[in-house]
Enzyme design. Structure first.
Site, PDB file in Angstrom:
ATOM      1  CE  LYS A 118      -3.551  -2.803   0.783  1.00  0.00           C
ATOM      2  NZ  LYS A 118      -2.881  -4.072   1.045  1.00  0.00           N
ATOM      3  CE  LYS A 153      -6.152   0.587  -0.168  1.00  0.00           C
ATOM      4  NZ  LYS A 153      -6.157   0.181  -1.592  1.00  0.00           N
ATOM      5  NE  ARG A 203      -2.612  -7.151  -9.511  1.00  0.00           N
ATOM      6  CZ  ARG A 203      -2.641  -8.007  -8.501  1.00  0.00           C
ATOM      7  NH1 ARG A 203      -2.215  -9.251  -8.648  1.00  0.00           N
ATOM      8  NH2 ARG A 203      -3.112  -7.629  -7.327  1.00  0.00           N
ATOM      9  NE  ARG A 217      -7.561  -7.470  -9.915  1.00  0.00           N
ATOM     10  CZ  ARG A 217      -6.835  -7.131  -8.846  1.00  0.00           C
ATOM     11  NH1 ARG A 217      -6.486  -8.046  -7.965  1.00  0.00           N
ATOM     12  NH2 ARG A 217      -6.455  -5.883  -8.661  1.00  0.00           N
ATOM     13  NE  ARG A 225     -14.439  -7.216  -0.068  1.00  0.00           N
ATOM     14  CZ  ARG A 225     -14.475  -8.234   0.796  1.00  0.00           C
ATOM     15  NH1 ARG A 225     -13.460  -8.440   1.622  1.00  0.00           N
ATOM     16  NH2 ARG A 225     -15.522  -9.041   0.829  1.00  0.00           N
ATOM     17  CG  ASP A 265      -4.039  -4.039  -7.821  1.00  0.00           C
ATOM     18  OD1 ASP A 265      -3.725  -4.861  -8.698  1.00  0.00           O
ATOM     19  OD2 ASP A 265      -4.222  -4.338  -6.632  1.00  0.00           O
ATOM     20  CD  GLU A 273      -3.753  -2.742  -2.738  1.00  0.00           C
ATOM     21  OE1 GLU A 273      -3.227  -3.853  -2.948  1.00  0.00           O
ATOM     22  OE2 GLU A 273      -4.746  -2.585  -2.013  1.00  0.00           O
ATOM     23  CG  ASN A 275      -0.732  -6.245  -5.321  1.00  0.00           C
ATOM     24  OD1 ASN A 275      -1.229  -6.465  -4.230  1.00  0.00           O
ATOM     25  ND2 ASN A 275      -1.287  -5.426  -6.203  1.00  0.00           N
TER      26      ASN A 275
END
Length: 308
Positions: A118, A153, A203, A217, A225, A265, A273, A275
């Site tokens: 994050k 979050k 993504r 997604r 979400r 993302d 984000e 990842n």
């Protein structure tokens, strides 16, 4: 990695990495995080040789437990899912002792510590929606009042765990902030809600800092979400100019820090984000675009090893 018996081989990215390495004739050994150990300055693990196959309900076989030194391997993949807790942190410290002249680490343990999924995105905050990270509940309330609908979050979870959407004047706000911040003791992230998430959370997968493709997604109708772990639906999507601009900005730093496989993302053109621990999406990308990221990753790894 996480326990091999818990894999969903229909979508697990670690599974196809193992499958591809095996198909190329490499030996694949399997270990859980608690099996790591350090003797002096030499890291090792209790491992089992693994054979994998695409058969639901019978997707692996394991050999006998053996002791192995990590510097005896060409490569060590760290694919343990978050949370990034004390045990994960200690595991990266042990992995960090591995000799880089002998072994390639995917991803670099130092970078796993430095690139919180994050907070690291805020290095490129110009691409992000308004975002703050704090344990101060009053500061978060002020941010909510200024920005309207927001997402709050935790900073160490994954798969959509603990992500909550707060509306202006939501009477649950106090309870949510108390819960997530442990009454002001734990830092969380608050981010202005991007309505385009209903169209999907893109993504984008990068190998050695270069984008290889993306999947979209889409959240279920009853959830905000888009994570596939919580019911998000994957669909094909391409890269646009904004995506490439973001990737061009991030790429050099990802390469420099040894982040060989990364999933970023992007929602509505905004980076949300980065990842790095166990990014997924390889199987979906292959099914939509015919791009096998595990092959690209193994090509990169073999080229790097050949250059030594």
């Amino acid at each position: 990695m996480d326990p091999i018996e818990e894999m969903d081989i229909r979508g697990d990215s670690t599974f196809v990495m193992m499958l591809e390495a095996q198909a190329r004739g490499h030996r694949v050994d399997y270990a859980l995080m608690p099996s790591l150990h350090l003797e002096g300055d030499r890291p090792g693990a209790r491992v089992q040789r693994a054979e994998v196959r695409r058969e639901i309900g019978d997707h692996f076989s394991l050999g006998n437990v053996e002791d192995a030194w990590l510097d005896e391997y060409d490569a060590v993949f760290m694919r343990k899912d978050p949370p990034f807790d004390t045990d994960f942190h200690l595991a990266t410290l042990i992995l960090d002792m591995t000799r880089r002249d002998r072994t390639v680490l995917v991803n670099e343990p130092r970078a796993l510590r430095d690139f919180n999924e994050k907070l690291s995105a805020l290095r490129w905050s110009r691409f992000m929606p308004p975002t703050i990270a704090t344990a101060d509940r009053a500061r978060i309330r002020s941010f909510l009042n200024e920005n309207g609908t927001c997402i709050v979050k935790p900073l160490v979870n994954a798969g959509g765990e603990g992500i909550i959407r707060l509306e202006p004047n939501d009477k649950n706000t106090g309870s949510v902030l108390d819960l997530l911040t442990l009454f002001g003791k734990r830092m969380i992230e608050a981010q202005k809600f991007v309505p385009d998430v209903t169209k999907g959370d893109k993504r984008i997968l990068l190998v050695n800092g270069e984008p290889i493709g993306a999947i979209n997604r889409v959240p279920a109708k009853d959830d905000h979400r888009a994570n596939m772990h919580v019911g998000g639906r994957a669909e094909a999507v391409g890269l646009d100019d904004r995506d490439r601009e973001i990737c061009d900005a991030l790429g050099p730093s990802l390469r420099e820090n040894g982040l060989a496989l990364v999933g970023i993302d992007v929602i509505g053109g905004f980076l949300t984000e980065i990842n790095v621990t166990s990014p997924t999406g390889l199987q979906e990308l292959a099914s939509f675009d015919g791009v096998h990221g595990e092959r690209i990753l193994l090509d990169w790894l073999e080229d790097r090893l050949a250059g030594r």
